[in-house]
Design a protein around this motif. Structure first.
Motif, PDB file in Angstrom:
ATOM      1  N   UNK A  35       0.780  -1.180   0.044  1.00 42.48           N
ATOM      2  CA  UNK A  35       0.036  -0.212  -0.080  1.00 42.48           C
ATOM      3  C   UNK A  35       0.835   1.190   0.049  1.00 42.48           C
ATOM      4  N   UNK A  36       2.243   1.194  -0.094  1.00 38.65           N
ATOM      5  CA  UNK A  36       2.993   2.361  -0.257  1.00 38.65           C
ATOM      6  C   UNK A  36       2.485   3.208  -1.420  1.00 38.65           C
ATOM      7  N   UNK A  37       3.068   4.530  -1.489  1.00 38.05           N
ATOM      8  CA  UNK A  37       2.520   5.377  -2.563  1.00 38.05           C
ATOM      9  C   UNK A  37       3.189   4.727  -3.966  1.00 38.05           C
ATOM     10  N   UNK A  38       4.270   4.126  -4.221  1.00 34.76           N
ATOM     11  CA  UNK A  38       4.848   3.637  -5.279  1.00 34.76           C
ATOM     12  C   UNK A  38       4.302   2.226  -5.553  1.00 34.76           C
ATOM     13  N   UNK A  39       4.395   1.549  -4.233  1.00 29.89           N
ATOM     14  CA  UNK A  39       3.868   0.111  -4.479  1.00 29.89           C
ATOM     15  C   UNK A  39       2.581  -0.185  -5.255  1.00 29.89           C
ATOM     16  N   UNK A  40       1.405   0.662  -4.664  1.00 23.40           N
ATOM     17  CA  UNK A  40       0.389   0.767  -5.329  1.00 23.40           C
ATOM     18  C   UNK A  40       0.310   0.843  -6.667  1.00 23.40           C
TER      19      UNK A  40
END
Length: 140
Positions: A35-40
């Motif tokens: 759910x991290x900014x870039x992971x999503x």
């Protein structure tokens, strides 16, 4: 403080419930990665097709090379991303989702779609909150 920050056991006097919780519940770290900014954004983008690094960076936009590299490595370590390095010149590396990654990406995409669909309601709530706050500040 990020959920993934772990305080050593030697500083137990300053350890808070989130630090202990992560040690007891390692799923929190995976949840943070997904759910991290870039992971999503990486997961959602890779739902469409495999990407080369530079293609993925352009598709996501505004992510530094370093941050994208770190995100991809983290998701690969968690078993969500497959990195296929082909021994050609120039080197070619493709990134794709594993079965586990596809499952996670579908869940994240559902949340992203909900956010898009409900943004009008969120904006109304924000406006109402801001109006109450500014009214309360003027009344002080």
């Amino acid at each position: 403080m990020a959920v993934s920050d772990v305080v050593s056991a030697t500083t137990s006097a300053t350890t808070n419930k989130y630090d202990i919780g992560e040690q007891m519940c390692p799923y929190r770290l995976v949840l943070e990665h997904v759910t991290s900014r870039w992971g999503v954004l990486v997961l959602i983008e890779l739902l469409e097709r495999p990407y080369r690094f530079s293609e993925l960076r352009r598709a996501i936009g505004r992510v530094s090379e370093k941050m994208l590299t770190q995100t991809l490595q983290t998701l690969e370590r968690d078993g969500l991303i497959h990195r296929d390095a082909q021994p050609v010149i120039p080197p070619r590396v493709d990134y794709s989702l594993t079965d586990l990654g596809r499952e996670a990406a579908e869940q994240v995409r559902g949340l992203a779609l909900w956010t898009k669909d409900r943004m009008g309601d969120v904006q109304k709530a924000r406006d109402a909150y801001d109006a109450r706050k500014s009214g309360a500040q003027r009344g002080s």
